[in-house]
Design a protein around this motif. Structure first.
Motif: not given
Lengths: 461, 79
Positions: A151, A212, A215-217, B27-30
């Motif tokens: 990333r 991204q 699948n952020a959480d 919510y952003i989990d990079a």
């Protein structure tokens, strides 16, 4: 201990950090990194990378030099003459930095190691080319794990390169606003839609951005272990490499890119100016360690400085001119071309404004070339002469500066489309404005022109 | 080699398009999306890389063999 100063750029990594001790840059290695450091050396990776000029070499100095008690080793890296940042690099510099990072990852895998981060700030330009500076960025390679810095690599390198290549070269400046790289969703939405159908960009930028967001959480790290192999990682690196290699940008069409084919200098006048600049630089005493050429364009006069053996940073506002300089003078190990808008110079950025230094904090230069620039600042940007003198006195000690009077055709061109509200822009006012900050050491007319060249030395404050 | 690269890239693009998914606000989990993307494409990336290196090795072997034959021929002419 009072002379030590931990630098703001490296506080995030628990493996260690850089600090200054009595003016010397040192890197402290903390206990958690000891095994990896041994492996870096014992595996032969350090030797291969430093021999290839890909990793900055270091010597180990005594532990008594440590900044804090957590230290298990202290390294003294080879000195980099000028620190530069990705938002100051031209297209090919950023591209070369990206390819260097991928090459290092490939070599590291041969030695059973991998990069644990792929920040563009880990690359600096040294002896004319990109070099990796963070010795603590290597870890043992875990074959079951995907590439951790994927990333970060895409945000720091791929996203700005795609934007520069397909949208607008000036979007490199976005990197200054996003210190951990340009968010992929932002880069994806700014990119032209046809880039979605380019396989590498489609996957590494557009699909990556969507994944991204979706699948952020998800908290996937634990679940994904065991699902990735060495061949897959080699394939990923190879795919990123061919994607980056395929990105192109041609430096043309900007105001300054063809400046030297469009000046009012005759060949004889240009030769005379070269001679004068060399004579003035030769009179700087002691000989300068670092010269800044402000408004360097494609480095025509920066090359005069490097030919005299001086490390020279050729700053210019135009990415096309900087690109040309970089591509034409790669063999010149003393030349560092960088993009810089002097009317809005690189500021201090990052946490507590200490992670990345401003232009002025990276100075002062021993000597500066300020050639055919003053009229652009004073008339093109309405900066008073006193302000210019004050800024230059902060930026460097010696000054080779060219005064371009109003009757010069280039100034006439600037005034052609605007009202002349610059009654103070005269040679007398120029000298009076600089007199408070500098002492004039030499002064000569540039033969064949109406311009005057000055060698000045900053007054002791 | 260029043609093979192009074919491999097209295969990769088809893979991308088949798996493209809708964005969601969260919510952003990079790291999560990046990890999943790599896992999703692990087989394809590994397979393409294997094919590319295998083709490169095969091509190098053929070129080597051809040049050996050529030098054998020229040596026999000298005799």
């Amino acid at each position: 201990m009072s002379a030590d100063l931990q630098l703001g750029a490296s506080f995030r990594d628990p493996s260690g950090f850089v600090f200054r001790k009595n003016g010397v840059l040192l890197r402290q290695v903390n206990r958690p990194y000891l095994e990896s450091l041994k492996r870096l050396t014992d595996s032969g990776l350090y030797g291969e990378l430093t021999e290839a000029g890909l990793l900055i070499p270091h010597t180990e100095v005594g532990i008594e030099n440590a900044f804090s008690d957590e230290a298990v080793a202290v390294l003294k890296p080879e000195r980099i003459s000028t620190i530069s940042y990705p938002y100051e690099w031209c297209f090919s510099q950023l591209k070369d930095a990206a390819l260097t990072t991928l090459r290092i990852q490939s070599i590291a895998m041969k030695h059973g190691m991998s990069l644990k981060d792929a920040s563009a700030y880990n690359i600096q330009f040294h002896h004319g080319g990109p070099v990796f500076i963070d010795t603590l960025s290597f870890e043992p390679y875990d074959e079951s794990s995907p590439w951790k810095p994927y990333r970060q690599f895409c945000q720091h390198f791929l996203a700005p390169l795609v934007l520069m290549s397909f949208v607008d070269i000036r979007l490199s400046r976005l990197a200054a606003s996003y210190i951990d790289g340009i968010p992929l969703d932002l880069a994806s939405s700014l990119s032209s839609s046809h880039t979605r159908f380019k396989p590498g960009i489609g996957m590494h930028l557009h699909l990556h951005a969507r994944m991204q967001a979706k699948n952020a959480d998800a908290g996937t790290k634990k679940e994904t272990r065991g699902g990735f192999g060495k061949n897959a990682l080699l394939g990923l690196i190879d795919s990123l490499q061919s994607t980056i290699e395929g990105l192109k940008w041609k430096p043309e069409g900007t105001e300054w890119a063809d400046y030297y084919s469009d000046t009012n200098y005759s060949d004889a006048a240009m030769i005379a100016k070269h001679k004068l600049v060399a004579e003035y630089l030769g009179a700087v005493s002691p000989a300068p360690n670092i010269v800044w050429d402000l408004g360097a364009n494609n480095g025509e006069f920066s090359a005069v400085s490097t030919s005299m053996g001086f490390q020279t940073v050729a700053w210019d506002i135009d990415p096309a001119a900087v690109e040309k300089n970089y591509l034409q003078r790669r063999a010149d190990k003393l030349m560092l071309p960088l993009v810089q808008d002097l009317t809005n110079p690189s500021p201090s950025i990052g946490w507590a404004l200490r992670e990345r230094d401003s232009l002025i904090e990276r100075g002062p230069a021993n000597a500066m070339l300020v050639l055919a620039l003053i009229h652009h600042l004073a008339i093109g940007n309405n900066v008073p002469l006193l302000e210019i003198a004050s800024f230059l006195a902060r930026a460097g000690e010696w000054l080779v500066i060219e005064f371009v009077p109003k009757d010069d055709s280039q100034v006439q061109r600037l005034l052609a489309s605007r009202e002349d509200v610059f009654p103070d822009y005269t040679q007398e006012q120029f000298e009076a404005s600089f007199q408070g900050r500098f002492t004039v050491i030499k002064k000569d007319s540039v033969p064949g022109t109406v311009r005057t060249l000055y060698l000045m030395k900053r007054r002791a404050s | 080699m260029k043609k093979l690269n192009r074919a491999l890239n097209i295969a990769l693009a088809c893979g991308c398009l088949l798996t493209i998914c809708q964005s969601a606000n969260a919510y952003i989990d990079a790291g999560s999306g990046s990890y999943l993307l790599q896992i999703l494409f692990a087989g394809l990336l590994g397979g393409l890389y294997f094919a590319k290196t295998a083709f490169g090795n095969l091509k190098a072997a053929v070129v080597r063999r051809a040049s050996m034959h050529k030098s054998d021929d020229s040596a026999s002419h000298v005799r």
